[in-house]
Enzyme design. Sequence first.
Site, PDB file in Angstrom:
ATOM      1  N   VAL A  14       0.836  -1.206   0.000  1.00 35.39           N
ATOM      2  CA  VAL A  14       0.000   0.000   0.000  1.00 35.39           C
ATOM      3  C   VAL A  14       0.868   1.253   0.000  1.00 35.39           C
ATOM      4  O   VAL A  14       0.615   2.206  -0.761  1.00 35.39           O
ATOM      5  CB  VAL A  14      -0.955   0.002   1.223  1.00 35.39           C
ATOM      6  CG1 VAL A  14      -1.875   1.217   1.167  1.00 35.39           C
ATOM      7  CG2 VAL A  14      -1.789  -1.286   1.266  1.00 35.39           C
ATOM      8  N   ALA A  33      -6.251  19.263  -3.206  1.00 34.71           N
ATOM      9  CA  ALA A  33      -6.032  19.627  -1.801  1.00 34.71           C
ATOM     10  C   ALA A  33      -5.890  21.139  -1.613  1.00 34.71           C
ATOM     11  O   ALA A  33      -5.938  21.627  -0.489  1.00 34.71           O
ATOM     12  CB  ALA A  33      -4.781  18.940  -1.274  1.00 34.71           C
ATOM     13  N   ARG A  45      11.508  -1.060   7.072  1.00 35.23           N
ATOM     14  CA  ARG A  45      12.242  -1.936   8.002  1.00 35.23           C
ATOM     15  C   ARG A  45      13.660  -2.148   7.505  1.00 35.23           C
ATOM     16  O   ARG A  45      14.604  -2.123   8.258  1.00 35.23           O
ATOM     17  CB  ARG A  45      11.506  -3.267   8.103  1.00 35.23           C
ATOM     18  CG  ARG A  45      12.036  -4.185   9.150  1.00 35.23           C
ATOM     19  CD  ARG A  45      11.085  -5.336   9.421  1.00 35.23           C
ATOM     20  NE  ARG A  45      10.279  -5.668   8.257  1.00 35.23           N
ATOM     21  CZ  ARG A  45       9.093  -6.244   8.314  1.00 35.23           C
ATOM     22  NH1 ARG A  45       8.572  -6.583   9.466  1.00 35.23           N
ATOM     23  NH2 ARG A  45       8.426  -6.513   7.205  1.00 35.23           N
ATOM     24  N   GLU A 129     -10.059   5.602   6.335  1.00 33.52           N
ATOM     25  CA  GLU A 129     -10.897   5.069   5.246  1.00 33.52           C
ATOM     26  C   GLU A 129     -10.359   3.748   4.712  1.00 33.52           C
ATOM     27  O   GLU A 129     -11.119   2.829   4.397  1.00 33.52           O
ATOM     28  CB  GLU A 129     -10.984   6.097   4.113  1.00 33.52           C
ATOM     29  CG  GLU A 129     -11.894   5.730   2.985  1.00 33.52           C
ATOM     30  CD  GLU A 129     -13.362   5.610   3.412  1.00 33.52           C
ATOM     31  OE1 GLU A 129     -13.799   4.467   3.610  1.00 33.52           O
ATOM     32  OE2 GLU A 129     -14.040   6.639   3.538  1.00 33.52           O
ATOM     33  N   ILE A 136     -13.344   1.084  -1.148  1.00 27.88           N
ATOM     34  CA  ILE A 136     -14.751   1.512  -1.029  1.00 27.88           C
ATOM     35  C   ILE A 136     -14.844   2.606   0.035  1.00 27.88           C
ATOM     36  O   ILE A 136     -14.418   2.401   1.167  1.00 27.88           O
ATOM     37  CB  ILE A 136     -15.669   0.333  -0.613  1.00 27.88           C
ATOM     38  CG1 ILE A 136     -15.558  -0.819  -1.605  1.00 27.88           C
ATOM     39  CG2 ILE A 136     -17.109   0.795  -0.482  1.00 27.88           C
ATOM     40  CD1 ILE A 136     -16.352  -2.064  -1.194  1.00 27.88           C
ATOM     41  N   LYS A 205     -12.900  -5.553  10.739  1.00 30.32           N
ATOM     42  CA  LYS A 205     -13.550  -4.479   9.957  1.00 30.32           C
ATOM     43  C   LYS A 205     -15.012  -4.345  10.360  1.00 30.32           C
ATOM     44  O   LYS A 205     -15.551  -3.228  10.427  1.00 30.32           O
ATOM     45  CB  LYS A 205     -13.419  -4.789   8.461  1.00 30.32           C
ATOM     46  CG  LYS A 205     -11.982  -4.713   7.964  1.00 30.32           C
ATOM     47  CD  LYS A 205     -11.863  -5.326   6.585  1.00 30.32           C
ATOM     48  CE  LYS A 205     -10.450  -5.280   6.051  1.00 30.32           C
ATOM     49  NZ  LYS A 205     -10.222  -6.179   4.909  1.00 30.32           N
ATOM     50  N   GLY A 302      -5.658  -4.778  -2.300  1.00 28.77           N
ATOM     51  CA  GLY A 302      -4.757  -4.530  -3.421  1.00 28.77           C
ATOM     52  C   GLY A 302      -4.148  -3.143  -3.310  1.00 28.77           C
ATOM     53  O   GLY A 302      -4.646  -2.267  -2.606  1.00 28.77           O
TER      54      GLY A 302
END
Length: 437
Positions: A14, A33, A45, A129, A136, A205, A302
């Site tokens: 991500v 923005a 790491r 989010e 979504i 979740k 993903g």
Amino acid sequence: MQPLRVGLIGLGTVGSGVARVLTEHPERMTHRAGRVIDLVRVAVRDISKPREISLSADLLTDDPMAVAGDPNVDVVVELIGGQSPAKEVVVTALESGKDVVTANKALLCAEGAELFARARDLGRCIAFEAAIAGGIPVVHVLGQSLAGNQVTAIEAILNGTSNFILSEMLGRGESYGDAVRKAQALGYAEADPAMDVDGTDAAQKLCLLTQLAFGTRVTPEAFPLQGIDTLDLTDLQYADELGYAVKLLATAKLVDGQLEMHTQPTLIRHARPLAQVDGPYNMVALTGDAVGPTWLSGQGAGQMPTASAVLSDLIDVAIGRAHSTFSRLDLWDERPPIPVQPAEDIYRRYYLRFPVEDRPHVIADITAILGNHAISLASVIQHEAPELDDTTDTGTPIVPLVIMTHRTREGQIRDATAELNQLESIRQPWVCMPVSD
Ligand code: NAP
Ligand code: HSE
């Protein structure tokens, strides 16, 4: 306006997606923005690891706390996952006057009460989010678009890895092991994929959604939880024959002043939208007292779908909207908690599959036990035994007996189970899955 200086902690699946958009599409981010969003530090790491994205070496550090506390960072994006050092990173960032964006549902489910309260006390916000259903925008929808509703029911497919595995197994004939490995290679799975396939990730979740929708904090230990790791392809095929898909379904709904909650592989009629969600896609079906039934669907796992959610949170932080959303979300336990319905009271239909000896009186014995517990049968299927196949030592063939029940209490099923397990004609394990009509 001053640029918003971003400290990114985690440059894996991500984090790399977030860094890619920030570095490849800065003009898009600035336009949306109203100010430059500048990636100023990145913690990983292992600095020596080859990366799919090339960043200037002086951005990188292997000290996440240095980024969390850096006075030249305005907002910390935590994308390392897990509890520690993620929690210390978030606390340090908040205490250093920074807002936090995170995709870490494991952390928020376990420590959200403390972290959200800490953020509020410090006048900071946590935007999350990406922690629920990947790309979504369900947190935005609950916090803004449906804010005039009392949500009455949530039924959701919340784990992309599990849904992908089920689709691969039934649709492409993949083995379970190969499907898990494919989900890992595609970046859908958690660092420990056990969290995906045992239902933990979806349950975490669901707990976050329950907090947002019902203002009630629940932990996964409070409701029935089962993953896809014990599923058998035979049951996916039988369900299909009966007109159902099997999905890892997470449910929280108001029933007589209580919250019916569970996260389990569940049969869903083919015609329902939830049954048609395949691959890494998720769906959150929400019912609100004003809006009625509403379906949100998209990629739940993903790299880029999840990065999309992180980026929208970053834009919200940049324009000040994240603070107002955070302060109005139902995160503070101010409403009296709604009790979770005891599992034995859950009232629904069930799919049962018994591997049974194909000899006289077997169906009669099983249906008598079910009948004695007031469990009514909707359908019974027993296919003929294949010749020369699957025979016991005594030569009695073993055949699957599949029963669909009418609605019944989980307690009745549990009581009947104790007696069914005494029958010598039933081979273990037999299967019991709920049905959502
Ligand atoms: P990942 O690919 O395993 O990446 C983790 C990153 O964190 C790596 O860059 C790793 O560094 C870094 N890291 C780990 N421990 C660290 C430490 N102690 N100090 C500094 N850096 C550390 O994980 P991911 O899939 O991107 O997931 C990140 C978060 O997003 C998790 O909370 C996950 O649950 C959530 N999420 C993931 C998805 C998804 O589809 N993958 C979707 C929604 C939410 P190295 O690169 O050097 O190893
Ligand atoms: N491992 C998670 C999933 C990532 O498969 O849904 C998205 O939270």
